[in-house]
Write a protein that holds these residues in place. Structure first.
Motif, mmCIF file in Angstrom:
data_model
loop_
_atom_site.group_PDB
_atom_site.id
_atom_site.type_symbol
_atom_site.label_atom_id
_atom_site.label_comp_id
_atom_site.label_asym_id
_atom_site.label_seq_id
_atom_site.Cartn_x
_atom_site.Cartn_y
_atom_site.Cartn_z
ATOM 1 N N ILE A 1 0.869 -1.175 0.000
ATOM 2 C CA ILE A 1 0.000 0.000 0.000
ATOM 3 C C ILE A 1 0.904 1.223 0.000
ATOM 4 C CG2 ILE A 1 -1.849 1.220 1.204
ATOM 5 C CD1 ILE A 1 -2.405 -1.578 2.607
ATOM 6 N N ASN A 2 0.921 1.926 -1.118
ATOM 7 C CA ASN A 2 1.782 3.094 -1.282
ATOM 8 C C ASN A 2 1.019 4.374 -0.923
ATOM 9 O OD1 ASN A 2 4.076 4.581 -1.963
ATOM 10 N ND2 ASN A 2 3.500 4.734 -4.111
ATOM 11 N N LYS A 3 1.756 5.434 -0.800
ATOM 12 C CA LYS A 3 1.245 6.777 -0.498
ATOM 13 C C LYS A 3 0.699 6.866 0.927
ATOM 14 C CE LYS A 3 0.500 8.052 -5.277
ATOM 15 N NZ LYS A 3 -0.388 8.637 -6.259
ATOM 16 N N ALA A 4 1.408 6.214 1.848
ATOM 17 C CA ALA A 4 1.013 6.262 3.256
ATOM 18 C C ALA A 4 0.983 7.697 3.773
ATOM 19 C CB ALA A 4 1.985 5.425 4.096
ATOM 20 N N ASP A 5 1.783 8.562 3.166
ATOM 21 C CA ASP A 5 1.837 9.961 3.585
ATOM 22 C C ASP A 5 0.597 10.742 3.158
ATOM 23 O OD1 ASP A 5 3.043 9.387 0.987
ATOM 24 O OD2 ASP A 5 3.451 11.539 0.855
ATOM 25 N N LEU A 6 -0.134 10.238 2.171
ATOM 26 C CA LEU A 6 -1.318 10.943 1.662
ATOM 27 C C LEU A 6 -2.639 10.251 1.997
ATOM 28 C CD1 LEU A 6 -0.052 11.813 -1.946
ATOM 29 C CD2 LEU A 6 -0.078 13.299 0.076
ATOM 30 N N ALA A 7 -2.579 8.965 2.245
ATOM 31 C CA ALA A 7 -3.803 8.186 2.457
ATOM 32 C C ALA A 7 -4.408 8.469 3.825
ATOM 33 C CB ALA A 7 -3.501 6.706 2.326
ATOM 34 N N ALA A 8 -5.714 8.398 3.882
ATOM 35 C CA ALA A 8 -6.412 8.543 5.157
ATOM 36 C C ALA A 8 -6.102 7.322 6.022
ATOM 37 C CB ALA A 8 -7.919 8.641 4.919
ATOM 38 N N PRO A 9 -5.820 7.542 7.305
ATOM 39 C CA PRO A 9 -5.497 6.415 8.188
ATOM 40 C C PRO A 9 -6.573 5.329 8.192
ATOM 41 C CG PRO A 9 -5.030 8.492 9.286
ATOM 42 C CD PRO A 9 -5.713 8.827 7.996
ATOM 43 N N GLU A 10 -7.849 5.720 8.107
ATOM 44 C CA GLU A 10 -8.906 4.708 8.099
ATOM 45 C C GLU A 10 -8.902 3.896 6.806
ATOM 46 O OE1 GLU A 10 -10.250 8.831 7.375
ATOM 47 O OE2 GLU A 10 -9.435 7.955 9.166
ATOM 48 N N ALA A 11 -8.476 4.497 5.698
ATOM 49 C CA ALA A 11 -8.365 3.750 4.435
ATOM 50 C C ALA A 11 -7.247 2.711 4.535
ATOM 51 C CB ALA A 11 -8.101 4.702 3.268
ATOM 52 N N ILE A 12 -6.129 3.111 5.130
ATOM 53 C CA ILE A 12 -5.006 2.182 5.333
ATOM 54 C C ILE A 12 -5.453 1.046 6.258
ATOM 55 C CG2 ILE A 12 -2.691 1.905 6.303
ATOM 56 C CD1 ILE A 12 -2.512 3.503 3.784
ATOM 57 N N SER A 13 -6.138 1.382 7.337
ATOM 58 C CA SER A 13 -6.611 0.371 8.289
ATOM 59 C C SER A 13 -7.554 -0.626 7.619
ATOM 60 C CB SER A 13 -7.312 1.035 9.473
ATOM 61 O OG SER A 13 -6.393 1.778 10.218
ATOM 62 N N ALA A 14 -8.437 -0.123 6.776
ATOM 63 C CA ALA A 14 -9.385 -1.004 6.088
ATOM 64 C C ALA A 14 -8.644 -1.962 5.152
ATOM 65 C CB ALA A 14 -10.403 -0.176 5.300
ATOM 66 N N LEU A 15 -7.648 -1.455 4.442
ATOM 67 C CA LEU A 15 -6.878 -2.322 3.545
ATOM 68 C C LEU A 15 -6.083 -3.359 4.336
ATOM 69 C CD1 LEU A 15 -5.685 0.316 0.928
ATOM 70 C CD2 LEU A 15 -7.186 -1.644 0.493
ATOM 71 N N LEU A 16 -5.492 -2.933 5.452
ATOM 72 C CA LEU A 16 -4.724 -3.870 6.282
ATOM 73 C C LEU A 16 -5.624 -4.930 6.911
ATOM 74 C CD1 LEU A 16 -2.150 -1.497 7.992
ATOM 75 C CD2 LEU A 16 -1.678 -3.278 6.294
ATOM 76 N N ALA A 17 -6.863 -4.579 7.194
ATOM 77 C CA ALA A 17 -7.800 -5.558 7.741
ATOM 78 C C ALA A 17 -8.115 -6.634 6.705
ATOM 79 C CB ALA A 17 -9.082 -4.869 8.213
ATOM 80 N N ARG A 18 -8.193 -6.224 5.467
ATOM 81 C CA ARG A 18 -8.514 -7.177 4.385
ATOM 82 C C ARG A 18 -7.273 -7.926 3.898
ATOM 83 N NH1 ARG A 18 -12.507 -8.733 0.788
ATOM 84 N NH2 ARG A 18 -11.761 -8.997 -1.328
ATOM 85 N N TYR A 19 -6.137 -7.247 3.842
ATOM 86 C CA TYR A 19 -4.883 -7.834 3.349
ATOM 87 C C TYR A 19 -3.879 -7.807 4.502
ATOM 88 C CZ TYR A 19 -7.394 -6.932 -0.923
ATOM 89 O OH TYR A 19 -8.375 -6.900 -1.890
ATOM 90 N N ARG A 20 -3.979 -8.771 5.379
ATOM 91 C CA ARG A 20 -3.230 -8.781 6.644
ATOM 92 C C ARG A 20 -1.719 -8.800 6.475
ATOM 93 N NH1 ARG A 20 -6.805 -8.916 10.513
ATOM 94 N NH2 ARG A 20 -8.792 -9.955 10.248
ATOM 95 N N ASP A 21 -1.224 -9.344 5.366
ATOM 96 C CA ASP A 21 0.223 -9.410 5.137
ATOM 97 C C ASP A 21 0.741 -8.201 4.358
ATOM 98 O OD1 ASP A 21 0.323 -11.839 6.435
ATOM 99 O OD2 ASP A 21 0.065 -12.998 4.590
ATOM 100 N N ALA A 22 -0.130 -7.246 4.080
ATOM 101 C CA ALA A 22 0.266 -6.080 3.287
ATOM 102 C C ALA A 22 1.319 -5.259 4.025
ATOM 103 C CB ALA A 22 -0.955 -5.210 2.987
ATOM 104 N N VAL A 23 2.090 -4.514 3.234
ATOM 105 C CA VAL A 23 3.107 -3.621 3.771
ATOM 106 C C VAL A 23 2.728 -2.207 3.343
ATOM 107 C CG1 VAL A 23 5.552 -3.023 3.732
ATOM 108 C CG2 VAL A 23 4.868 -5.419 3.600
ATOM 109 N N VAL A 24 2.829 -1.269 4.250
ATOM 110 C CA VAL A 24 2.474 0.123 3.983
ATOM 111 C C VAL A 24 3.760 0.918 3.780
ATOM 112 C CG1 VAL A 24 1.284 2.167 4.865
ATOM 113 C CG2 VAL A 24 0.399 -0.120 5.388
ATOM 114 N N VAL A 25 3.824 1.659 2.658
ATOM 115 C CA VAL A 25 5.018 2.446 2.334
ATOM 116 C C VAL A 25 4.625 3.819 1.809
ATOM 117 C CG1 VAL A 25 6.352 0.372 1.721
ATOM 118 C CG2 VAL A 25 5.216 1.679 -0.077
#
Length: 184
Positions: free
Chosen positions: A72-96
């Motif tokens: 998951i790219n653009k961690a600096d621009l993405a809404a924290p809740e959007a990142i959380s939702a993606l991490l909930a669905r893709y548990r092994d994802a990496v945020v950058v």
């Protein structure tokens, strides 16, 4: 380690289906991959739509079952809740964040752990006149230790079966190379 990186995500989502079919030969490399690094724009209004579009094309080309690492790219621009939702669905994802460098150490560690390792551990004394073999160990293997001796280079490495076969004539069994001398 040697790997092939192919960037296909940009046109998968934005080009018409018939144009995607025209690029099928480029995409087909994905079906032979050991791991797909699937980069998703975390700040996009519909990152799930991006992911679905890529998964549809991967299924069409026979790569739907290839192991995938969602990044998951653009961690600096993405809404924290959007990142959380993606991490909930893709548990092994990496945020950058490609812009700030955030998360890249984690990405490197995760990528390293998910890539296949050469399967055969060798302990060999490679004569200096066979520098070509040592070079292949460097290029295609995972060099654990090296020690330069009067007779050649003593290596402990992990290599593929073909290279292990070529190195069999130089096998030394389980040797104790100086673990402080690192190769790579």
């Amino acid at each position: 380690r040697i790997f092939t990186l192919t960037d296909t995500v940009g046109f998968v989502r934005h080009l018409p289906h018939d144009l995607v079919e025209a690029f099928a030969s480029t995409l087909e490399e994905s079906a032979q991959a050991d791991l797909l690094l699937h980069v998703v724009d975390g700040s996009d209004p519909d990152p799930e739509g991006q992911i679905r579009a890529v998964h549809e094309v991967l299924a069409q080309i026979g790569a739907g079952d290839v192991s995938e690492l969602v990044v998951i790219n653009k961690a600096d621009l993405a809404a924290p809740e959007a990142i959380s939702a993606l991490l909930a669905r893709y548990r092994d994802a990496v945020v950058v964040s490609a812009r700030t460098g955030e998360g890249f150490d984690d990405l490197r560690r995760t990528l390293e752990s998910r890539l296949p390792r050469p399967e055969v551990e060798i302990h060999a004394l490679i004569p200096y006149e066979r520098g070509d073999l040592l070079d292949r160990v460097h290029q295609a293997g995972e060099l654990m230790t090296t020690e330069h001796t009067g007779d050649g280079t003593l290596v402990v490495a992990r290599v593929n079966a073909d290279l292990a076969g070529e190195l069999a004539a130089f096998e030394r069994g389980s040797v104790t190379a100086d673990p402080t001398v690192r190769g790579g």
